[in-house]
Scaffold this active site. Structure first.
Site, PDB file in Angstrom:
ATOM      1  N   ARG A   1     -20.538 -10.680  20.838  1.00  0.00           N
ATOM      2  CA  ARG A   1     -19.821  -9.453  20.519  1.00  0.00           C
ATOM      3  C   ARG A   1     -20.835  -8.339  20.280  1.00  0.00           C
ATOM      4  O   ARG A   1     -21.660  -8.445  19.376  1.00  0.00           O
ATOM      5  CB  ARG A   1     -18.957  -9.672  19.271  1.00  0.00           C
ATOM      6  CG  ARG A   1     -18.298  -8.415  18.749  1.00  0.00           C
ATOM      7  CD  ARG A   1     -17.411  -8.694  17.527  1.00  0.00           C
ATOM      8  NE  ARG A   1     -16.776  -7.467  17.101  1.00  0.00           N
ATOM      9  CZ  ARG A   1     -17.041  -6.833  15.947  1.00  0.00           C
ATOM     10  NH1 ARG A   1     -17.875  -7.347  15.074  1.00  0.00           N
ATOM     11  NH2 ARG A   1     -16.431  -5.710  15.662  1.00  0.00           N
TER      12      ARG A   1
ATOM     13  N   HIS B   1     -18.136   1.198  17.250  1.00  0.00           N
ATOM     14  CA  HIS B   1     -18.664   0.629  16.006  1.00  0.00           C
ATOM     15  C   HIS B   1     -19.437   1.744  15.301  1.00  0.00           C
ATOM     16  O   HIS B   1     -20.636   1.661  15.081  1.00  0.00           O
ATOM     17  CB  HIS B   1     -19.532  -0.603  16.297  1.00  0.00           C
ATOM     18  CG  HIS B   1     -19.719  -1.527  15.124  1.00  0.00           C
ATOM     19  ND1 HIS B   1     -19.448  -2.875  15.176  1.00  0.00           N
ATOM     20  CD2 HIS B   1     -20.161  -1.299  13.869  1.00  0.00           C
ATOM     21  CE1 HIS B   1     -19.725  -3.429  14.004  1.00  0.00           C
ATOM     22  NE2 HIS B   1     -20.170  -2.491  13.191  1.00  0.00           N
TER      23      HIS B   1
ATOM     24  N   GLU C   1     -13.528  -1.991  12.217  1.00  0.00           N
ATOM     25  CA  GLU C   1     -13.324  -1.586  10.823  1.00  0.00           C
ATOM     26  C   GLU C   1     -13.000  -0.104  10.656  1.00  0.00           C
ATOM     27  O   GLU C   1     -13.778   0.636  10.023  1.00  0.00           O
ATOM     28  CB  GLU C   1     -14.551  -1.946   9.981  1.00  0.00           C
ATOM     29  CG  GLU C   1     -14.900  -3.426  10.012  1.00  0.00           C
ATOM     30  CD  GLU C   1     -15.972  -3.809   8.997  1.00  0.00           C
ATOM     31  OE1 GLU C   1     -16.567  -2.917   8.383  1.00  0.00           O
ATOM     32  OE2 GLU C   1     -16.183  -5.022   8.808  1.00  0.00           O
TER      33      GLU C   1
ATOM     34  N   ASN D   1     -12.861  -9.364  10.010  1.00  0.00           N
ATOM     35  CA  ASN D   1     -14.203  -9.436   9.425  1.00  0.00           C
ATOM     36  C   ASN D   1     -14.053  -9.814   7.963  1.00  0.00           C
ATOM     37  O   ASN D   1     -13.277  -9.180   7.238  1.00  0.00           O
ATOM     38  CB  ASN D   1     -14.924  -8.086   9.527  1.00  0.00           C
ATOM     39  CG  ASN D   1     -15.294  -7.734  10.957  1.00  0.00           C
ATOM     40  OD1 ASN D   1     -15.109  -8.535  11.866  1.00  0.00           O
ATOM     41  ND2 ASN D   1     -15.833  -6.539  11.149  1.00  0.00           N
TER      42      ASN D   1
ATOM     43  N   TYR E   1     -16.154 -11.000   4.313  1.00  0.00           N
ATOM     44  CA  TYR E   1     -17.401 -11.227   3.571  1.00  0.00           C
ATOM     45  C   TYR E   1     -17.178 -11.711   2.134  1.00  0.00           C
ATOM     46  O   TYR E   1     -17.885 -12.588   1.669  1.00  0.00           O
ATOM     47  CB  TYR E   1     -18.253  -9.947   3.556  1.00  0.00           C
ATOM     48  CG  TYR E   1     -18.809  -9.624   4.926  1.00  0.00           C
ATOM     49  CD1 TYR E   1     -19.972 -10.219   5.386  1.00  0.00           C
ATOM     50  CD2 TYR E   1     -18.138  -8.758   5.787  1.00  0.00           C
ATOM     51  CE1 TYR E   1     -20.477  -9.955   6.661  1.00  0.00           C
ATOM     52  CE2 TYR E   1     -18.628  -8.483   7.066  1.00  0.00           C
ATOM     53  CZ  TYR E   1     -19.798  -9.091   7.492  1.00  0.00           C
ATOM     54  OH  TYR E   1     -20.283  -8.837   8.755  1.00  0.00           O
TER      55      TYR E   1
ATOM     56  N   GLU F   1     -16.528 -11.170  12.408  1.00  0.00           N
ATOM     57  CA  GLU F   1     -17.757 -11.068  11.604  1.00  0.00           C
ATOM     58  C   GLU F   1     -17.615 -11.917  10.355  1.00  0.00           C
ATOM     59  O   GLU F   1     -16.584 -11.885   9.692  1.00  0.00           O
ATOM     60  CB  GLU F   1     -18.025  -9.626  11.124  1.00  0.00           C
ATOM     61  CG  GLU F   1     -18.576  -8.700  12.151  1.00  0.00           C
ATOM     62  CD  GLU F   1     -18.837  -7.291  11.609  1.00  0.00           C
ATOM     63  OE1 GLU F   1     -19.144  -7.138  10.405  1.00  0.00           O
ATOM     64  OE2 GLU F   1     -18.711  -6.346  12.398  1.00  0.00           O
TER      65      GLU F   1
HETATM   66  C1  FCB Z   1     -19.474  -4.754   8.390  1.00  0.00           C
HETATM   67  C2  FCB Z   1     -19.907  -3.991   9.599  1.00  0.00           C
HETATM   68  C3  FCB Z   1     -21.181  -4.488  10.220  1.00  0.00           C
HETATM   69  C4  FCB Z   1     -22.187  -4.936   9.181  1.00  0.00           C
HETATM   70  C5  FCB Z   1     -21.551  -5.854   8.180  1.00  0.00           C
HETATM   71  C6  FCB Z   1     -22.488  -6.380   7.135  1.00  0.00           C
HETATM   72  O1  FCB Z   1     -18.716  -3.937   7.568  1.00  0.00           O
HETATM   73  O2  FCB Z   1     -18.912  -4.029  10.589  1.00  0.00           O
HETATM   74  O3  FCB Z   1     -21.684  -3.488  11.062  1.00  0.00           O
HETATM   75  O4  FCB Z   1     -22.781  -3.856   8.602  1.00  0.00           O
HETATM   76  O5  FCB Z   1     -20.476  -5.231   7.558  1.00  0.00           O
END
Ligand code: FCB
Length: 475
Positions: free
Chosen positions: A78, A122, A167, A297, A299, A374
């Site tokens: 990607r 992006h 995002e 995405n 985290y 992500e």
């Molecule tokens: C996301 C972004 C990516 C990267 C990660 C850590 O928000 O899409 O570009 O910075 O976080």
């Protein structure tokens, strides 16, 4: 020893990057300036004044990078197209040299047996468009649709999946409300307009791509869906605080795109700011295009409660009201510190959040295929005396999140693939080069790429389709 978890046949293992974070070559090959060039060159906006001028020099080293992708055994890669590289001003003339760059990359990936998954946006908006109001200007959505159409014509059926935006929450809210991302504005009404024009741009682009490539074109949108929990689940006030935060974090995008409507509560709570007349007749039909796959995405998680109105307000999400809040329509909430452990970003590590997110998406949209576009972690990596990077914490992070994803699959959630963020250490936006997310280390002095232990581990996962133990790393 228990048997390792195996994923379904055809499950896609990939890795992700973004143009401004890796390419460099900022003024080469006819590329025009983007809002991130302007922002990163503005003193005080990024840590250590870092810019993406050189980054990973991927613009010159892309062939080597494709070799790494191939050697990792990835099924897909990607990456994003820098709009100002292929159309320097964002409207008008296209730049054949820029288009040729991506065309060559796509060919090389296919040659290596890797499916290209493209993100059209992006975050690197051509500066000229920002000068005309950026995403707050409806014209930007139409310009984006024309750019998307041209890319579909140029790259055509070679692309496996077309992701319109990455995002949009960050583009709109960090870019125009809290100002920590480019273009660095702090105006809530501007940010609400930006949200809508991003959603509109997405829908228009999907229509253009399908018009050029037919129904076989796979389209997607990547969202950073927030997992927001109430501090006290038995408190109505806290549950209500979650709903308010959720509507600006998730509903402002999932609503128009998957349901064809903005959350009523968000419109109501922001009525003092705007009458939302920037949403024109017919817009919500355009935003509401069927999506072949929704990109997620993930985290970490957040926890909120209703702010009592006195005493210092906790803002563990990191924003400062004095500098502009991204939590539009959710003024009286507090973000509480989550329990650790944390990554080098200060983000809490909670794999269960990924399972919960996927289950809740599946409950709301049972027929919507999903893809993790992500997931990954920054840690303070060190090169050991043996020349290797023993990034055990990153291996554990990836392992535990892949397991969490597997648990969602077990419960029937339709997830088609997983992309580790990121292939390479890179320019982490406002944090510059200080935060390393790569499974491959980049030495910024020499541009040398070194596989971290996580890359070795991930290779095993990608090539066996079953989850290796955290200790299962090639010597
Ligand atoms: C996301 C972004 C990516 C990267 C990660 C850590 O928000 O899409 O570009 O910075 O976080």
């Amino acid at each position: 020893m228990s048997t390792p978890r195996t994923f379904p046949d055809g499950f896609v293992w990939g890795s992700a990057t973004a143009s401004y974070q890796i390419e460099g070559g900022a003024t080469e090959g006819g590329r025009g300036p983007s809002i991130w060039d302007t922002f990163s060159h503005t003193p005080g906006k990024t840590l250590n004044g870092d810019t993406g001028d050189v980054a990973d020099d991927h613009y010159h080293r892309w062939q080597e990078d494709v070799e790494h992708i191939k050697n990792l055994g990835l099924g897909a890669y990607r990456f994003s197209i820098a709009w100002p590289r292929v159309q320097p001003g964002g409207s008008g003339e296209f730049n054949p040299e820029g288009i040729a760059f991506y065309s060559g990359l796509v060919d090389a990936l296919i040659e290596a047996g890797v499916k290209p998954v493209v993100t059209l946006y992006h975050w690197d908006l051509p500066q000229e468009l920002e000068d005309q109001g950026g995403w707050a200007n409806r014209e930007t959505a139409y310009a984006f649709a024309r750019y998307a159409r041209r890319m579909a014509e140029e790259l055509g059926a070679r692309i496996d999946t077309w992701t319109t935006l990455n995002e949009p929450w960050c583009s709109a809210l960090l870019g125009y409300a809290s100002g920590v991302h480019a273009p660095g504005l702090t105006d809530q009404v501007t940010a609400l307009r930006a949200i809508h024009h991003l959603n509109l741009a997405h829908g228009l682009a999907v229509r253009e791509i399908r018009d050029v490539l037919g129904e076989q074109a796979k389209t997607s949108l990547t969202l950073n869906l927030h997992v927001i929990r109430p501090d006290d689940p038995s408190s109505d006030a806290d549950v209500e605080a979650v709903r308010e935060a959720d509507e600006i974090a998730n509903g402002a995008f999932l609503g128009p795109v998957l349901d064809g409507a903005y959350p009523a509560g968000l419109i109501e709570r922001t009525s003092g700011l705007t009458d939302w007349s920037f949403v024109e007749d017919g817009d919500l039909e355009i935003t509401n295009q069927p999506l072949d796959v929704l990109g997620v995405n993930y985290y970490s998680t957040a926890r909120v409660r209703r702010y009592a109105g006195s005493g210092e307000r906790q803002q563990a999400d990191g924003h400062k009201d004095s500098e502009g809040s991204p939590w539009i329509g959710a003024d009286d909430i507090e973000f509480l510190q989550q329990p650790g452990p944390y990554t080098a970003m200060g983000w809490n590590i909670e794999p269960q959040g990924l399972t919960d997110l996927l289950l809740s998406l599946h409950e709301s949209y049972p027929d919507q295929p999903l893809m993790i576009t992500e997931n990954g972690a920054a840690f303070d990596d060190e090169v050991s005396a043996d020349g290797r990077v023993h990034d055990d914490l990153r291996v554990a992070y990836l392992h535990d999140h892949v397991e969490a994803l597997g648990q969602a699959l077990d419960k029937g959630v339709d997830v088609r693939g997983y992309f580790a963020w990121s292939l390479l250490d890179n320019f982490e936006w406002a944090y510059g080069y200080d935060r390393r997310f790569g499974i491959i280390r980049v030495d910024y002095d020499t541009q040398l790429r070194t596989w971290k232990d996580s890359a070795h581990w991930y290779r095993k996962l990608a090539t066996t389709n079953s989850v290796p133990a955290v200790t299962d790393i090639e010597a």
